[in-house]
Design a protein around this motif. Structure first.
Motif, PDB file in Angstrom:
ATOM      1  N   ARG A 196       0.811  -1.218   0.000  1.00 11.21           N
ATOM      2  CA  ARG A 196       0.000   0.000   0.000  1.00 11.21           C
ATOM      3  C   ARG A 196       0.846   1.270   0.000  1.00 11.21           C
ATOM      4  NH1 ARG A 196      -5.555  -1.592   2.568  1.00 11.21           N
ATOM      5  NH2 ARG A 196      -5.536  -3.725   1.855  1.00 11.21           N
TER       6      ARG A 196
ATOM      7  N   ASN B 100       1.625   2.586  -3.845  1.00 11.24           N
ATOM      8  CA  ASN B 100       0.750   3.538  -4.551  1.00 11.24           C
ATOM      9  C   ASN B 100       0.246   4.655  -3.626  1.00 11.24           C
ATOM     10  OD1 ASN B 100      -1.177   2.237  -3.048  1.00 11.24           O
ATOM     11  ND2 ASN B 100      -2.571   1.880  -4.748  1.00 11.24           N
TER      12      ASN B 100
ATOM     13  N   LEU C 288      -1.299   4.623  -0.806  1.00 10.96           N
ATOM     14  CA  LEU C 288      -2.488   4.451   0.039  1.00 10.96           C
ATOM     15  C   LEU C 288      -2.088   4.512   1.512  1.00 10.96           C
ATOM     16  CD1 LEU C 288      -4.811   1.725  -1.563  1.00 10.96           C
ATOM     17  CD2 LEU C 288      -5.242   4.153  -1.299  1.00 10.96           C
TER      18      LEU C 288
ATOM     19  N   ASN D 182      -3.115  11.039  -7.351  1.00  8.52           N
ATOM     20  CA  ASN D 182      -4.234  10.514  -8.141  1.00  8.52           C
ATOM     21  C   ASN D 182      -3.759  10.015  -9.496  1.00  8.52           C
ATOM     22  OD1 ASN D 182      -5.978  11.101  -6.089  1.00  8.52           O
ATOM     23  ND2 ASN D 182      -6.600  13.071  -6.938  1.00  8.52           N
TER      24      ASN D 182
ATOM     25  N   ARG E  39      -1.766   6.785  -8.962  1.00  4.84           N
ATOM     26  CA  ARG E  39      -2.669   5.667  -8.654  1.00  4.84           C
ATOM     27  C   ARG E  39      -3.451   5.202  -9.876  1.00  4.84           C
ATOM     28  NH1 ARG E  39      -4.676   8.612  -3.419  1.00  4.84           N
ATOM     29  NH2 ARG E  39      -3.144   7.881  -1.912  1.00  4.84           N
ATOM     30  N   SER E  40      -3.729   6.153 -10.791  1.00  2.00           N
ATOM     31  CA  SER E  40      -4.464   5.761 -11.990  1.00  2.00           C
ATOM     32  C   SER E  40      -3.597   4.883 -12.893  1.00  2.00           C
ATOM     33  CB  SER E  40      -4.963   6.995 -12.745  1.00  2.00           C
ATOM     34  OG  SER E  40      -3.886   7.656 -13.360  1.00  2.00           O
TER      35      SER E  40
ATOM     36  N   VAL F 262      -1.368   2.636 -11.486  1.00  2.00           N
ATOM     37  CA  VAL F 262      -0.999   1.458 -10.700  1.00  2.00           C
ATOM     38  C   VAL F 262      -2.279   0.798 -10.198  1.00  2.00           C
ATOM     39  CG1 VAL F 262       0.267   0.622  -8.692  1.00  2.00           C
ATOM     40  CG2 VAL F 262       1.124   2.597  -9.949  1.00  2.00           C
TER      41      VAL F 262
ATOM     42  N   ILE G 126      -4.659  -1.793  -8.146  1.00  2.41           N
ATOM     43  CA  ILE G 126      -4.545  -2.563  -6.900  1.00  2.41           C
ATOM     44  C   ILE G 126      -5.797  -3.422  -6.708  1.00  2.41           C
ATOM     45  CG2 ILE G 126      -5.362  -0.594  -5.517  1.00  2.41           C
ATOM     46  CD1 ILE G 126      -3.428  -1.755  -3.256  1.00  2.41           C
TER      47      ILE G 126
ATOM     48  N   VAL H 224     -11.802   9.480 -14.190  1.00  2.00           N
ATOM     49  CA  VAL H 224     -10.408   9.880 -13.975  1.00  2.00           C
ATOM     50  C   VAL H 224      -9.715  10.184 -15.302  1.00  2.00           C
ATOM     51  CG1 VAL H 224      -8.183   9.215 -12.989  1.00  2.00           C
ATOM     52  CG2 VAL H 224     -10.294   8.519 -11.854  1.00  2.00           C
TER      53      VAL H 224
ATOM     54  N   SER I  44      -9.347  -2.883 -12.407  1.00  2.00           N
ATOM     55  CA  SER I  44      -8.019  -2.278 -12.356  1.00  2.00           C
ATOM     56  C   SER I  44      -7.395  -2.193 -13.743  1.00  2.00           C
ATOM     57  CB  SER I  44      -7.092  -3.084 -11.441  1.00  2.00           C
ATOM     58  OG  SER I  44      -7.454  -2.884 -10.108  1.00  2.00           O
TER      59      SER I  44
ATOM     60  N   MET J  29      -7.871   0.730 -16.419  1.00  2.51           N
ATOM     61  CA  MET J  29      -7.085   1.963 -16.396  1.00  2.51           C
ATOM     62  C   MET J  29      -5.758   1.791 -17.141  1.00  2.51           C
ATOM     63  SD  MET J  29      -8.851   4.266 -14.986  1.00  2.51           S
ATOM     64  CE  MET J  29      -7.814   5.582 -14.343  1.00  2.51           C
TER      65      MET J  29
END
Lengths: 246, 224
Positions: A47, A50, A52, A75, A78-79, A81, A83, A107, A152, A155
């Motif tokens: 975590r 990315n 989190l 953001n 994370r877009s 990567v 999870i 996104v 996931s 993206m």
């Protein structure tokens, strides 16, 4: 340049050290299995990658971009990567298709028509095309997790992170999900998988990271890790999980 | 035996209708404002801004722990003394909205807290912003859970709106009370009033049920 570079990260909650001085590198296309006893810090490690979870100290880079920099656009990172969680975490108020379309539309600002095509193609890939209009509560655990993987993938991530993706599933559903993950590995996806599935780690991964008591104890190829581990802690762990002499 | 005077009620109907109209007007406006206030307070209390969460917490306690009637008089008599001259109806709407809004904020808070933290992590993990996560993931799920208690708050608001008659607003309770006292028609007017309030709150209860069914998630257990 490494896909993921982790430099001396520490993570602690109040007085509890969860990660102590962890450094690691993951190359493009590599499949890394992260294993270790419960509470060893492996999920937190995942975590942190990315963002989190915020590291207390140290730096993490993804494809050259620093995740841990104070002004970083988390953001955006994370877009890129994906999870997948142990508890699946599909959005229960949305249908399977809507779950997958959400992030591309909101996104990435992809038009709905295109997002729908992407969703349908991915559902076919994970063998869930017939269930596009169902809601998460109407599916089995294995089906839900395959949808979560498709969500996931929508993206088009550079990296996929898996946090014990099969720990809440029975053996049959576990195999469904592992098959999907194997397929993903064959497609060349860079993957980090926190898992208790030793056979998956042995067969599919090309690197094993072993965590114990908040530290990265051993990092090696599966062959070496399972047949000739360096540290006594690793040997003890393998003895207990594989129930055989190493 | 008490002689129930139906004729009196029928003759009073145009007069009662005016009261109903005003009660509906005050209730609808106050419901919208109370919902907005409740959602705003609940949202602000979830932020990381400590002074803000503390302030909102204090405001909630002060408001919900004092009688609405006292608050009504404080706004009615207090606001003019700081140079704010509002009509009694406006004062009634303000106090009802704030009072109910505070209770609704607690309903919202419970609903929002009941959504698993993992839903938040999954949304952030996909790259959704904090606000997008709230608007698209957390709020819609919380709303489904809180519809029944939210309906109760609106029902309470309608009944509580009768208190505005104390500051000379000619709402439903006012016209009923006046008829009862001036013409000695206690039984006729109070029974009629109770039935009308029951009809108004009944509509809210019915709407609540319809919305609850409409938003029901397929496959999910219970009435959520």
């Amino acid at each position: 340049m490494s896909m993921i570079k982790v430099e001396n990260i520490y993570k602690s909650y109040k007085n509890l050290d969860v990660l102590i001085d962890v450094s690691a590198q993951v190359e493009k296309g590599q499949i890394v299995a992260v294993i270790g006893p419960s509470g060893c810090g492996k999920s937190t490690f995942l975590r942190c990658i990315n963002g989190l979870e915020k590291v207390s100290q140290g730096r993490i880079f993804i494809d050259g971009e620093e995740v841990t920099a104070p002004n970083t656009n988390l953001n955006k990172i994370r877009s890129e990567v994906g999870i997948v969680f142990q508890q699946f975490n599909l959005f229960s108020h949305m249908s399977v298709k809507e779950n997958i379309m959400l992030a591309p539309v909101k996104v990435k600002k992809i038009p709905k028509n295109n997002a729908e095509q992407i969703a349908m193609a991915l559902l076919e890939k994970v063998g869930m095309l017939d269930h596009a209009h169902k809601y998460p509560e109407q599916l089995s655990g294995g089906q839900v997790q395959r949808v979560a993987i498709a969500r996931s993938l929508a993206m088009e991530p550079k990296i996929m992170l898996f946090d014990e993706p099969t720990s809440a599933l029975d053996p049959k559903m576990t195999n469904e999900v592992l098959d999907t993950m194997k397929q993903l590995a064959q497609d060349g996806m860079t993957m980090i998988v926190v898992t208790h599935e030793m056979s998956f780690a042995r067969e599919v991964a090309n690197k094993i990271m072993f965590f114990s008591q908040s530290r990265l104890v051993e990092e090696s190829a599966p062959d070496k890790f399972f047949n000739n581990p360096e540290s006594e802690i690793t040997r003890e762990f393998l003895r207990s999980v594989l129930k055989l002499e190493v | 035996m008490y002689d129930f005077d139906i004729k009196y009620i029928i003759e009073s109907l145009p007069y009662i209708a005016k009261g109903i109209e005003l009660t509906i007007f005050i209730s609808v406006i106050s419901s919208i404002l109370a919902f907005t206030i409740g959602l705003t307070i609940a949202f602000l209390r979830r932020t990381d801004i400590k002074p803000m969460t503390k302030l909102m917490g204090l405001f909630v306690e002060l408001t919900r722990n004092t009688p609405l009637l006292i608050q009504l008089y404080i706004y009615y008599k207090g606001l003019p003394s700081i140079g704010l001259n509002l009509s009694p109806i406006a004062c009634g709407i303000i106090s009802l909205s704030i009072y109910t809004g505070v209770f609704i904020s607690e309903v919202f808070r419970a609903g929002l807290n009941s959504i698993a933290h993992e839903q938040y992590q999954a949304a952030r993990g996909l790259g959704l912003s904090d606000f997008q996560t709230f608007r698209l993931i957390i709020f819609p799920q919380a709303l489904r859970i809180i519809i029944p208690p939210l309906g109760s708050q609106f029902i309470n608001l309608i009944k509580n709106s009768s208190l505005v008659s104390f500051i000379a607003v000619t709402d439903l309770f006012y016209v009923i009370y006046k008829g009862a006292v001036d013409d000695f028609m206690f039984f006729e007017m109070f029974i009629t009033g109770a039935l009308i309030y029951m009809a108004l709150t009944g509509i809210v209860a019915l709407l609540t049920n319809i919305i609850e069914q409409k938003l029901k998630i397929p496959g999910k257990a219970g009435s959520i």
